[in-house]
Design a protein around this motif. Structure first.
Motif, PDB file in Angstrom:
ATOM      1  N   UNK A 175       0.900  -1.330  -0.178  1.00 19.77           N
ATOM      2  CA  UNK A 175       0.024   0.037   0.070  1.00 19.77           C
ATOM      3  C   UNK A 175       1.008   1.222   0.125  1.00 19.77           C
ATOM      4  N   UNK A 176       1.917   1.194   0.846  1.00 19.50           N
ATOM      5  CA  UNK A 176       2.929   2.248   0.886  1.00 19.50           C
ATOM      6  C   UNK A 176       3.587   2.611  -0.414  1.00 19.50           C
ATOM      7  N   UNK A 177       3.770   1.499  -1.133  1.00 25.28           N
ATOM      8  CA  UNK A 177       4.521   1.869  -2.701  1.00 25.28           C
ATOM      9  C   UNK A 177       3.662   2.121  -3.683  1.00 25.28           C
ATOM     10  N   UNK A 178       2.202   1.816  -3.481  1.00 22.33           N
ATOM     11  CA  UNK A 178       1.146   2.186  -4.495  1.00 22.33           C
ATOM     12  C   UNK A 178       0.992   3.535  -4.145  1.00 22.33           C
ATOM     13  N   UNK A 179       0.687   4.144  -2.904  1.00 19.26           N
ATOM     14  CA  UNK A 179       0.244   5.369  -2.749  1.00 19.26           C
ATOM     15  C   UNK A 179       1.026   6.489  -3.603  1.00 19.26           C
ATOM     16  N   UNK A 180       0.283   7.240  -4.512  1.00 21.56           N
ATOM     17  CA  UNK A 180       0.955   8.130  -5.239  1.00 21.56           C
ATOM     18  C   UNK A 180       1.122   7.658  -6.603  1.00 21.56           C
ATOM     19  N   UNK A 222     -10.205  -1.586  -9.105  1.00 22.52           N
ATOM     20  CA  UNK A 222     -11.059  -0.969  -8.547  1.00 22.52           C
ATOM     21  C   UNK A 222     -10.459  -0.524  -7.095  1.00 22.52           C
ATOM     22  N   UNK A 223      -9.796  -1.297  -6.630  1.00 23.89           N
ATOM     23  CA  UNK A 223      -9.253  -1.189  -5.310  1.00 23.89           C
ATOM     24  C   UNK A 223      -8.134  -0.204  -5.314  1.00 23.89           C
ATOM     25  N   UNK A 224      -7.366   0.054  -6.242  1.00 28.35           N
ATOM     26  CA  UNK A 224      -6.381   1.084  -6.510  1.00 28.35           C
ATOM     27  C   UNK A 224      -6.917   2.316  -6.700  1.00 28.35           C
ATOM     28  N   UNK A 225      -7.898   2.322  -7.329  1.00 32.26           N
ATOM     29  CA  UNK A 225      -8.474   3.695  -7.729  1.00 32.26           C
ATOM     30  C   UNK A 225      -9.356   4.140  -6.715  1.00 32.26           C
ATOM     31  N   UNK A 243       0.898   3.558 -12.572  1.00 30.83           N
ATOM     32  CA  UNK A 243       1.835   2.652 -12.458  1.00 30.83           C
ATOM     33  C   UNK A 243       1.335   1.151 -11.842  1.00 30.83           C
ATOM     34  N   UNK A 244       0.612   1.226 -10.867  1.00 35.79           N
ATOM     35  CA  UNK A 244       0.153   0.001 -10.263  1.00 35.79           C
ATOM     36  C   UNK A 244      -0.862  -0.767 -10.996  1.00 35.79           C
ATOM     37  N   UNK A 245      -1.618   0.050 -11.711  1.00 33.07           N
ATOM     38  CA  UNK A 245      -2.730  -0.457 -12.637  1.00 33.07           C
ATOM     39  C   UNK A 245      -1.937  -1.555 -13.818  1.00 33.07           C
ATOM     40  N   UNK A 246      -0.857  -0.702 -14.334  1.00 33.80           N
ATOM     41  CA  UNK A 246      -0.132  -1.040 -15.331  1.00 33.80           C
ATOM     42  C   UNK A 246       0.484  -2.538 -14.900  1.00 33.80           C
TER      43      UNK A 246
END
Length: 66
Positions: free
Chosen positions: A8-13, A50-53, A17-20
């Motif tokens: 979660x910390x890496x995805x934040x912001x 959906x969760x990432x967004x 890129x996470x979706x890709x």
């Protein structure tokens, strides 16, 4: 700190890129399994996207004021 907290910390912001990454991982899994589980992989990709967004803003991040 759990592995999920670290992710979660890496995805934040970096949601794009996470979706890709989710898309590439799902496509790689489909290739390895010769699309045997394609519908399940597509469902997982959609739910992860959906969760990432849908992560609420935290800390100093605020939605723009009108």
């Amino acid at each position: 700190m759990s592995m999920l907290d670290k992710l979660k910390g890496l995805i934040k912001g970096h949601p794009d890129q996470a979706r890709q990454g989710v898309e590439k991982a799902g496509d790689a899994f489909d290739a390895k399994t010769q699309n045997k589980y394609q519908s399940q992989v597509d469902t997982a990709q959609q739910k992860l996207g959906d969760q990432i967004g849908n992560q609420p803003p935290t800390g100093g991040e605020r939605p723009p004021q009108p």
